[in-house]
Scaffold this motif. Structure first.
Motif, PDB file in Angstrom:
ATOM      1  N   ASN A  23       0.799  -1.232   0.000  1.00  0.00           N
ATOM      2  CA  ASN A  23       0.000   0.000   0.000  1.00  0.00           C
ATOM      3  C   ASN A  23       0.830   1.279   0.000  1.00  0.00           C
ATOM      4  O   ASN A  23       0.450   2.268   0.621  1.00  0.00           O
ATOM      5  N   SER A  25       1.609   3.063  -2.748  1.00  0.00           N
ATOM      6  CA  SER A  25       1.416   3.872  -3.960  1.00  0.00           C
ATOM      7  C   SER A  25       1.197   5.355  -3.668  1.00  0.00           C
ATOM      8  O   SER A  25       1.870   6.213  -4.246  1.00  0.00           O
ATOM      9  N   ASP A  26       0.261   5.670  -2.784  1.00  0.00           N
ATOM     10  CA  ASP A  26      -0.044   7.087  -2.522  1.00  0.00           C
ATOM     11  C   ASP A  26       1.145   7.796  -1.883  1.00  0.00           C
ATOM     12  O   ASP A  26       1.469   8.937  -2.244  1.00  0.00           O
ATOM     13  N   LYS A  27       1.797   7.120  -0.944  1.00  0.00           N
ATOM     14  CA  LYS A  27       2.956   7.712  -0.270  1.00  0.00           C
ATOM     15  C   LYS A  27       4.071   8.014  -1.287  1.00  0.00           C
ATOM     16  O   LYS A  27       4.668   9.091  -1.274  1.00  0.00           O
ATOM     17  N   LYS A  29       3.737   8.406  -4.574  1.00  0.00           N
ATOM     18  CA  LYS A  29       3.304   9.465  -5.496  1.00  0.00           C
ATOM     19  C   LYS A  29       3.404  10.846  -4.834  1.00  0.00           C
ATOM     20  O   LYS A  29       3.750  11.827  -5.499  1.00  0.00           O
ATOM     21  N   ASN A  30       3.124  10.915  -3.533  1.00  0.00           N
ATOM     22  CA  ASN A  30       3.290  12.188  -2.823  1.00  0.00           C
ATOM     23  C   ASN A  30       4.753  12.613  -2.764  1.00  0.00           C
ATOM     24  O   ASN A  30       5.065  13.806  -2.901  1.00  0.00           O
TER      25      ASN A  30
END
Ligand code: RTP
Ligand code: MG
Length: 151
Positions: A23, A25-27, A29-30
């Motif tokens: 999990n 991905s968001d981290k 991308k940020n």
């Protein structure tokens, strides 16, 4: 291009199966956008053996090749085109060394230190030169088209 707009350098980034599974991905991308990269294309896909063999063809004679193929086909990945001045070198710097276990000691701020496990399971890919970037971007994307993909 509009007047005054310059072509920024492009590189190919991949969040590998362990990064997706964890999990991250968001981290990730940020972090990417926080360092001034634009994510101009992205595509979530699962590669088959032939695709990984072709993408990593330069490593076909290495002892770790079969294991790499198994790893990279083990789950979905997120493929992205990143754009920024000096994108290729800056993305390689941000991901850190290949061996994520060593990266935790020598490059603790790197992405591989944050989400990778070892020499193989290192959670992200980055093109190693502008030539590789061009080949790898064409491998995944129709380079004429600048829309975002979602598969
Ligand atoms: P990448 O191409 O994925 O960005 O990684 P890299 O340049 O840092 O490393 P490279 O030498 O191109 O290796 C490609 C991927 O193969 C796996 N590997 N396993 N078991 C091993 O000794 C070994 N060495 C490399 C890693 O997943 C590495 O990222
Ligand atoms: Mg490489």
């Amino acid at each position: 291009l509009c007047r005054g707009e310059r072509e920024k350098e492009k590189t190919l980034a991949i969040i590998k199966p362990d990064g997706i599974l964890g999990n991250y991905s968001d981290k990730i991308k940020n972090i990417i956008t926080g360092y001034g990269f634009s994510i101009t294309r992205e595509m979530r896909i699962q590669l088959d053996e032939d695709a990984v063999r072709s993408f990593y063809a330069e490593h076909s004679s290495k002892s770790f090749f079969l294991s790499l193929v198994k790893y990279m086909t083990s789950g979905p990945i997120l493929v992205m085109i990143l754009e920024k001045d000096n994108a290729v070198a800056d993305w390689r710097k941000l991901i850190g060394p290949t061996d994520a276990e060593k990266a935790k000691v020598t490059h603790p701020q790197s992405i591989r230190a944050m989400c990778g496990f070892n020499m193989e399971r290192n959670c992200v890919h980055g093109s190693d030169s502008t030539q590789s970037a061009s080949r790898e971007i064409s491998f995944f994307f129709d380079v004429q088209d600048t829309r975002h993909d979602e598969l």
